[in-house]
Scaffold this motif. Sequence first.
Motif, PDB file in Angstrom:
ATOM      1  N   ALA A  22     105.956  69.312 -43.890  1.00 21.31           N
ATOM      2  CA  ALA A  22     107.062  70.118 -44.405  1.00 21.31           C
ATOM      3  C   ALA A  22     107.206  71.442 -43.667  1.00 21.31           C
ATOM      4  O   ALA A  22     108.286  72.017 -43.629  1.00 21.31           O
ATOM      5  N   ALA A  23     106.111  71.939 -43.088  1.00 20.45           N
ATOM      6  CA  ALA A  23     106.141  73.184 -42.310  1.00 20.45           C
ATOM      7  C   ALA A  23     105.091  73.085 -41.223  1.00 20.45           C
ATOM      8  O   ALA A  23     104.082  72.411 -41.381  1.00 20.45           O
ATOM      9  N   GLY A  24     105.347  73.766 -40.108  1.00 20.76           N
ATOM     10  CA  GLY A  24     104.415  73.741 -38.987  1.00 20.76           C
ATOM     11  C   GLY A  24     104.729  72.627 -38.014  1.00 20.76           C
ATOM     12  O   GLY A  24     105.610  71.793 -38.254  1.00 20.76           O
ATOM     13  N   SER A  25     103.986  72.628 -36.905  1.00 16.14           N
ATOM     14  CA  SER A  25     104.243  71.632 -35.873  1.00 16.14           C
ATOM     15  C   SER A  25     103.073  70.681 -35.645  1.00 16.14           C
ATOM     16  O   SER A  25     103.153  69.798 -34.808  1.00 16.14           O
ATOM     17  N   GLY A  26     101.971  70.880 -36.389  1.00 11.19           N
ATOM     18  CA  GLY A  26     100.830  69.973 -36.255  1.00 11.19           C
ATOM     19  C   GLY A  26     100.126  70.146 -34.923  1.00 11.19           C
ATOM     20  O   GLY A  26     100.243  71.195 -34.313  1.00 11.19           O
TER      21      GLY A  26
END
Length: 137
Positions: A94-98
């Motif tokens: 849901a948030a961030g780019s991993g």
Amino acid sequence: YSFSDVSPGCELTSSTKSYTFQVDEEDDSDHILALSVVCLTEGAKDECNVVEVVGRNHENQEIAVPVANLKLSCQPLLSLDNFKLQPPVTFRLAAGSGPVHLAGWHRIVHREDASFEDGDDLSEEEEELPPIMPAKK
């Protein structure tokens, strides 16, 4: 009943933000999916990475619940102690780019045919027990 375990895993990234785990609807086995660990992997930036589980509630409405908020500098890994889910279920970044790696296990419980044949009714064949004798002194 018989069991078989499979160890599924998936990785969520900025290009693959979701992964859906589903089973064949015609399969009459019981399925349990358990999430064990959510962790950042090589190449992750120091940003908040929120992983949520998307499923359906008792009214068949879609609901999303955050299960992990990972950040490289303070919490790169979270143990979820085999958090059990009922497939189908979607894991979404849901948030961030991993990249965020999810690991767990999938248990399949196969139902065996447990029907009884006619004549297996034990109540018809009860034996009469001998009377209880008093103990000798």
